[in-house]
Design an enzyme around this catalytic site. Sequence first.
Site: not given
Ligand code: ADP
Length: 156
Positions: A16, A40, A89, A127
């Site tokens: 992120h 959630k 990703r 995460s």
């Molecule tokens: P959500 O519950 O919306 O999936 P996340 O916090 O998991 O929330 O992810 C938010 C955004 O960040 C999403 O667009 C996700 O694809 C992106 N994201 C999560 N991890 C990564 C990573 N390692 N590299 C790039 N983008 C990421």
Amino acid sequence: MKAIYPGSFDPITYGHVDIIERCSQKFDKVIVACLNNRAKDYLFSPSDRIEMIDEVFKDNKKVETDMFDGLLIDYANEIGADVIVRGLRAISDFEYEMQLSMFNKVLKPDLETFFLVSSDKYSFLSSSLVKEVASYKGDISSFVPPIVVKKLESKF
Ligand code: ADP
């Protein structure tokens, strides 16, 4: 241009962080918006999730944090965002992200979704995996910023 980067950020990872940094070089403002979806189960409260992001970006004036629930397009309207940013990703992200962006496009045609492809070193990072490793007391310091390591240690 004002970008909104919505997500759970439960908690923020270096994947992120990378997207936010790259995004802040292209837009005037990046609002990192933590989703607080009642359906959630989060490990961290919205204020904890925001506190960690604020700490990481305390020296970047272009990055702001906020919390939202409900429809993303309503929230985007409210804060006057020009674009939505999402990270991609792998192929596995693609189908869901495409569906989501098409949905938002129908609901609000002038709000574009921009995708940033993850840097390869973070393309495996999520995460949920970080939380799993942390729950077994594994070393997560290469995946998340120090403040997140500390917060996760206090959870498990
Ligand atoms: P959500 O519950 O919306 O999936 P996340 O916090 O998991 O929330 O992810 C938010 C955004 O960040 C999403 O667009 C996700 O694809 C992106 N994201 C999560 N991890 C990564 C990573 N390692 N590299 C790039 N983008 C990421």
